[in-house]
Design a protein around this motif. Structure first.
Motif, PDB file in Angstrom:
ATOM      1  N   MET A   1      13.873   7.381  36.941  1.00 31.15           N
ATOM      2  CA  MET A   1      12.698   8.485  37.169  1.00 31.15           C
ATOM      3  C   MET A   1      13.733   9.720  37.704  1.00 31.15           C
ATOM      4  O   MET A   1      13.558   9.597  39.056  1.00 31.15           O
ATOM      5  CB  MET A   1      11.588   8.455  37.990  1.00 31.15           C
ATOM      6  N   SER A   5      12.350  15.892  38.591  1.00 28.43           N
ATOM      7  CA  SER A   5      11.199  16.134  37.697  1.00 28.43           C
ATOM      8  C   SER A   5      10.388  17.381  38.866  1.00 28.43           C
ATOM      9  O   SER A   5       9.160  18.393  37.992  1.00 28.43           O
ATOM     10  CB  SER A   5      10.521  14.992  38.755  1.00 28.43           C
ATOM     11  N   ALA A  78      13.117  13.389  33.108  1.00 25.23           N
ATOM     12  CA  ALA A  78      12.238  14.187  33.431  1.00 25.23           C
ATOM     13  C   ALA A  78      12.426  15.594  32.757  1.00 25.23           C
ATOM     14  O   ALA A  78      11.137  16.299  32.635  1.00 25.23           O
ATOM     15  CB  ALA A  78      13.018  15.160  34.770  1.00 25.23           C
ATOM     16  N   ASP A 105       8.248   9.914  33.833  1.00 25.78           N
ATOM     17  CA  ASP A 105       7.176   9.941  34.592  1.00 25.78           C
ATOM     18  C   ASP A 105       5.824   9.194  34.023  1.00 25.78           C
ATOM     19  O   ASP A 105       4.918  10.169  32.882  1.00 25.78           O
ATOM     20  CB  ASP A 105       6.896  11.595  35.089  1.00 25.78           C
ATOM     21  N   THR A 106       4.768   8.317  33.789  1.00 28.83           N
ATOM     22  CA  THR A 106       4.204   7.719  33.235  1.00 28.83           C
ATOM     23  C   THR A 106       2.609   8.841  33.656  1.00 28.83           C
ATOM     24  O   THR A 106       1.606   8.247  33.213  1.00 28.83           O
ATOM     25  CB  THR A 106       3.989   6.379  33.804  1.00 28.83           C
ATOM     26  N   ARG A 108       3.396  12.109  33.965  1.00 28.92           N
ATOM     27  CA  ARG A 108       2.700  12.917  32.947  1.00 28.92           C
ATOM     28  C   ARG A 108       4.049  12.717  31.697  1.00 28.92           C
ATOM     29  O   ARG A 108       4.881  13.310  31.539  1.00 28.92           O
ATOM     30  CB  ARG A 108       3.503  13.983  33.380  1.00 28.92           C
TER      31      ARG A 108
END
Length: 137
Positions: A1, A5, A78, A105-106, A108
């Motif tokens: 990640m 973000s 991201a 980002d699980t 979103r």
């Protein structure tokens, strides 16, 4: 990640009257510069297949290639708004999703499409993934 973000201006919209997506978003909106990544397969930098017969290993190489391509376009995972997955057998999707989930980002997730195909351009390849990213202005 990515640590970028917080800067990403992608908006995930759950549409009315549509069943929620499990592991993907139906609608992702963003404003900025579009980065289009061609389908990536499990080839290393020398053109050798990585993970012959191993879906998780192939997915790992595919996502490494995607990371490098996104970086070349000035983006990170991201900023990915959409993935398209082409698999030779939908049975490998859980392994592919596990690798994908390590990069996104699980909470979103990007929009996503998965399609089973008869074959890819080399018989050893099990999946190909393309990406669309939006870098904020």
């Amino acid at each position: 990640m990515s640590d970028k973000s917080e800067e990403t201006m992608l908006i995930h919209i759950p549409p009315d009257g549509v069943a929620p997506g499990k592991g993907y978003s139906h609608v992702v909106v963003g404003e900025g510069r579009l980065v289009v990544i061609s389908g990536q397969v499990a080839l290393d930098e020398h053109g050798n297949v990585v993970g012959n017969g191993d879906a998780a290993a192939q997915a790992g190489q595919v996502f490494e290639n995607l990371r490098r391509c996104l970086a070349a376009g000035g983006a990170t995972f991201a900023e990915v708004a959409k993935f398209t997955f082409y698999v030779t057998d939908v049975a490998i999707l859980p392994e592919v999703r596990a690798v994908r989930d390590a990069h996104i980002d699980t909470a979103r997730p990007p929009a996503s499409t998965a399609v089973q195909v008869a074959a890819l351009y080399r018989p050893e390849l099990m999946l190909e993934v393309e990406a669309l990213a939006i870098i904020p202005w």
